[in-house]
Design a protein around this motif. Structure first.
Motif, short mmCIF file in Angstrom:
data_model
loop_
_atom_site.label_atom_id
_atom_site.label_comp_id
_atom_site.label_asym_id
_atom_site.label_seq_id
_atom_site.Cartn_x
_atom_site.Cartn_y
_atom_site.Cartn_z
N ASN A 69 -0.38 19.73 -7.85
CA ASN A 69 1.02 19.27 -7.88
C ASN A 69 1.21 18.20 -8.95
N ALA A 70 0.40 17.12 -8.82
CA ALA A 70 0.52 16.01 -9.78
C ALA A 70 0.18 16.53 -11.17
N GLY A 71 -0.69 17.54 -11.21
CA GLY A 71 -1.17 18.05 -12.49
C GLY A 71 -0.16 18.86 -13.26
N ILE A 105 -12.99 8.20 -2.41
CA ILE A 105 -12.59 9.54 -2.88
C ILE A 105 -12.31 9.51 -4.38
N ARG A 106 -11.68 8.44 -4.87
CA ARG A 106 -11.40 8.39 -6.33
C ARG A 106 -12.72 8.41 -7.10
N ARG A 107 -13.75 7.72 -6.55
CA ARG A 107 -15.04 7.72 -7.24
C ARG A 107 -15.61 9.13 -7.27
N GLY A 124 0.82 -1.21 0.00
CA GLY A 124 0.00 0.00 0.00
C GLY A 124 0.85 1.25 0.00
N ARG A 125 0.27 2.35 -0.47
CA ARG A 125 0.96 3.65 -0.40
C ARG A 125 1.05 4.10 1.05
N THR A 126 0.12 3.58 1.87
CA THR A 126 0.16 3.89 3.31
C THR A 126 -0.08 2.60 4.07
N LEU A 166 10.95 6.72 -9.07
CA LEU A 166 10.84 5.79 -7.95
C LEU A 166 9.53 6.04 -7.20
N PHE A 167 8.77 4.99 -7.02
CA PHE A 167 7.57 5.08 -6.18
C PHE A 167 7.68 4.03 -5.09
N GLU A 168 7.28 4.44 -3.88
CA GLU A 168 7.43 3.53 -2.74
C GLU A 168 6.11 2.86 -2.40
N ARG A 169 6.22 1.68 -1.84
CA ARG A 169 5.06 0.99 -1.30
C ARG A 169 5.44 0.32 0.01
N TRP A 170 4.50 0.30 0.95
CA TRP A 170 4.69 -0.43 2.21
C TRP A 170 4.23 -1.86 2.02
N LEU A 184 -5.91 11.59 -2.35
CA LEU A 184 -6.18 10.32 -3.03
C LEU A 184 -4.95 9.41 -3.12
N LEU A 185 -3.83 10.01 -3.48
CA LEU A 185 -2.65 9.20 -3.78
C LEU A 185 -2.11 8.51 -2.53
N ASP A 186 -2.34 9.06 -1.36
CA ASP A 186 -1.79 8.44 -0.17
C ASP A 186 -2.84 7.77 0.69
N ASP A 196 -11.05 4.21 1.80
CA ASP A 196 -11.10 5.67 1.57
C ASP A 196 -10.70 6.03 0.14
N HIS A 197 -9.67 5.34 -0.38
CA HIS A 197 -9.23 5.65 -1.73
C HIS A 197 -10.35 5.41 -2.74
N THR A 198 -11.03 4.28 -2.60
CA THR A 198 -12.11 3.92 -3.54
C THR A 198 -13.19 5.00 -3.52
N ASN A 212 8.50 18.12 -16.29
CA ASN A 212 9.74 17.36 -16.42
C ASN A 212 9.71 16.42 -17.63
N THR A 213 8.54 15.89 -17.95
CA THR A 213 8.45 15.06 -19.16
C THR A 213 8.81 15.89 -20.39
N THR A 214 8.30 17.12 -20.43
CA THR A 214 8.56 17.97 -21.60
C THR A 214 10.05 18.24 -21.75
N ILE A 226 -4.66 0.55 -8.70
CA ILE A 226 -5.70 1.50 -8.24
C ILE A 226 -5.23 2.96 -8.27
N HIS A 227 -3.91 3.19 -8.22
CA HIS A 227 -3.42 4.58 -8.22
C HIS A 227 -3.03 5.05 -9.62
N TYR A 228 -3.39 4.27 -10.64
CA TYR A 228 -3.04 4.67 -12.02
C TYR A 228 -3.40 6.15 -12.21
N CYS A 229 -2.52 6.87 -12.88
CA CYS A 229 -2.64 8.32 -12.99
C CYS A 229 -4.04 8.76 -13.46
N LEU A 230 -4.69 9.51 -12.60
CA LEU A 230 -6.02 10.01 -12.91
C LEU A 230 -5.95 11.05 -14.03
C1 HEM Z 1 3.41 13.29 -17.83
C2 HEM Z 1 2.67 13.60 -16.81
C3 HEM Z 1 2.30 12.68 -15.69
C4 HEM Z 1 2.94 11.57 -15.21
C5 HEM Z 1 4.25 10.93 -15.71
C6 HEM Z 1 2.15 11.07 -14.10
C7 HEM Z 1 2.44 9.93 -13.37
C8 HEM Z 1 1.66 9.42 -12.35
C9 HEM Z 1 1.93 8.18 -11.63
C10 HEM Z 1 3.13 7.28 -11.89
C11 HEM Z 1 0.96 8.01 -10.71
C12 HEM Z 1 0.81 6.83 -9.75
C13 HEM Z 1 1.72 6.92 -8.55
C14 HEM Z 1 1.71 5.67 -7.71
O1 HEM Z 1 1.18 4.63 -8.12
O2 HEM Z 1 2.28 5.68 -6.59
C15 HEM Z 1 0.07 9.14 -10.81
C16 HEM Z 1 -1.05 9.33 -10.02
C17 HEM Z 1 -1.83 10.44 -10.11
N1 HEM Z 1 -1.76 11.46 -11.05
FE1 HEM Z 1 -0.43 11.62 -12.55
N2 HEM Z 1 1.08 11.90 -13.92
C18 HEM Z 1 1.13 12.89 -14.87
C19 HEM Z 1 0.23 13.91 -15.04
C20 HEM Z 1 -0.88 14.12 -14.25
C21 HEM Z 1 -1.85 15.17 -14.44
C22 HEM Z 1 -1.83 16.19 -15.59
C23 HEM Z 1 -2.75 15.07 -13.42
C24 HEM Z 1 -3.98 15.86 -13.09
C25 HEM Z 1 -4.41 16.89 -13.56
C26 HEM Z 1 -2.36 13.95 -12.60
C27 HEM Z 1 -3.04 13.52 -11.47
C28 HEM Z 1 -2.75 12.37 -10.78
C29 HEM Z 1 -3.52 11.93 -9.61
C30 HEM Z 1 -4.70 12.64 -8.98
C31 HEM Z 1 -2.94 10.72 -9.19
C32 HEM Z 1 -3.36 9.86 -8.00
C33 HEM Z 1 -4.33 8.79 -8.44
C34 HEM Z 1 -4.72 7.85 -7.32
O3 HEM Z 1 -4.02 7.73 -6.32
O4 HEM Z 1 -5.77 7.22 -7.46
N3 HEM Z 1 -1.23 13.40 -13.14
N4 HEM Z 1 0.51 9.99 -11.83
#
Ligand code: HEM
Length: 407
Positions: A247-249, A104-106, A61-63, A298-302, A93-95, A100-102, A255-257, A356-360
């Protein structure tokens, strides 16, 4: 590599390793599937099959806080002065893990829909055209600050409904919070992250209160309105989700760019092919550039229940470090993994995660990358590197602070 050269070591603190971690990853993969790494007391997992399986494995788990206290899990609780960072982080959501994750993600998915993303395409394209147009008019400049950063920051801020005049601190707050995701953050990093967490939360609390009174056509108003069988996001869940989205957004997209353009400049024949036929190549190119030099290494899991990898028992209470950059260069999955091949069609990279944590935000990230790459190809056909790019510190979030280009 020269046979007499020393084996490159996994050394996350070393700038040489961060500059090119791929030879060290290859060495780890060749030596086994799970490696104890004493400096961070983690198990390093370098193979694609294991990274991919563990991301989906509910024994991790992430936590762990949904099942155990810190003490039960054999961990020291974070010092009380770090509390504001953890309150913010741990309700996002991510942590979180199920249930709770299910839940909030919904709820968040109800607001952050494919239609929301589609609806933004025009805004993203127009903004990308404008930012690249300015870079070209200037004859070049820093690709990071001119295009890579302002595009995703403006898009996610626009989506959430953050007024333009309020956007300046978003990137510094985010950068200071993200400092905590590097391995072994220093006390100074923690102090800055705490200050940023407090300021960011206070700002959002006020904005959410305003939107409650006067809803708009934005994601914060949609998050306030989102409900599911009588359930709603709490105030803290909403603040944490907004910070996570902000932040994730943008962080990974910036950095990808940068990483992608560095890779393209290093492979002029591939860049020429992409310039010659973007309509055919752009979509596979985006995936290949996400794979080739992923920004998130690098992503961590417990480990919540004992697991075994290749005969090695990894007990409950351990932490594994999934090496995405290594998984993406695993020759068991990718043909000639160290080659950049923009036509690569079979490309199951893990850059956007799995399980379940696939990037939203994956659909939005793809729209943004295609828009900025497309405009740079179209408006700046002679784009080239003007100076050696300045690499960011750290390797977990790996990218450039500056990438000077000429048009
Ligand atoms: C190239 C750009 C991006 C990359 C490489 C990326 C990568 C990732 C990865 C690897 C995770 C999963 C982390 C884990 O499993 O521990 C994740 C989760 C997430 N990402 Fe992205 N992301 C990108 C862009 C975005 C954008 C644009 C948004 C939103 C506007 C976003 C929102 C999220 C959210 C909310 C999660 C958590 C999902 C969850 O826990 O259910 N990401 N991202």
């Amino acid at each position: 590599m020269d046979a007499a050269a020393p084996t490159p070591a996994f050394a996350p603190d070393s700038p040489e390793f961060a500059a090119n971690p791929y030879p060290a990853y290859a060495d780890l993969r060749a030596r086994g599937r799970a490696h104890w790494y004493e400096p961070t007391r983690q198990w390093l997992i370098p193979h694609h099959a294991d990274v991919s399986a563990l991301l989906r494995d509910r024994r991790l788990g992430r936590t762990y806080l949904h099942r155990f206290t810190h003490e039960e899990f054999g961990r020291t609780p974070p010092p009380p002065e770090h509390e504001p960072f953890h309150t913010l982080n741990d309700h996002g959501l991510l942590d979180l893990e199920a249930p709770d994750h299910t839940r909030i993600r919904r709820l968040v998915s109800k607001a952050f829909t494919p239609r929301t993303v589609e609806g933004l395409r025009g805004y993203v394209d127009e903004l990308a055209a404008r930012l690249v147009g300015q870079l070209v008019a200037d004859g070049g400049g820093d690709l990071i600050s001119a295009v890579a950063e302002p595009l995703p920051v403006a898009v996610i801020a626009q989506m959430l409904g953050i007024p333009e005049g309020d956007r300046a601190p978003l990137r510094p707050w985010s950068a200071e919070i993200c400092g905590m995701y590097e391995l072994n953050p220093s006390e100074e990093t923690a102090r800055r992250a705490v200050t940023a967490s407090l300021e960011f939360s206070a700002y959002l609390r006020e904005l959410i209160a305003e939107r409650r009174k006067e809803p708009g056509d934005d994601l914060i108003s949609a998050l306030i309105a989102a409900h599911d069988e009588g359930d709603r996001l709490s105030e803290q869940e909403m603040i944490s989700t907004c910070v996570l989205l902000l932040n994730a957004g943008h962080e990974a997209t910036v950095n990808t760019t940068g990483n992608a353009w560095r890779a393209l400049f290093d492979h002029p024949a591939q860049l020429a092919a992409l310039r010659a036929d973007p309509a055919t190549l752009l979509s596979t190119a985006v995936e290949e550039l996400l794979r080739y030099d992923t920004p998130l290494h690098l992503f961590e899991r417990w480990v919540l229940e004992d697991i075994e990898i290749d005969g090695v028992r990894i007990p409950r209470g351990s932490e594994v470090a999934l090496l995405f950059g290594s998984a993406n260069h695993d020759p068991a999955v990718f043909d000639r993994p160290d080659d950049l091949d923009l036509t690569r069609a079979d490309n199951p990279h893990v850059s956007l995660g799995a399980g379940i944590h696939y990037c939203l935000g994956a659909p939005l990230a793809r729209v943004e990358l295609a828009a900025s790459f497309g405009e740079l190809l179209r408006q700046a056909p002679g784009l080239r590197l003007a100076a050696e790019p300045v690499r960011k510190e750290g390797f977990v979030i790996r990218g450039f602070d500056a990438l000077q280009v000429e048009c």
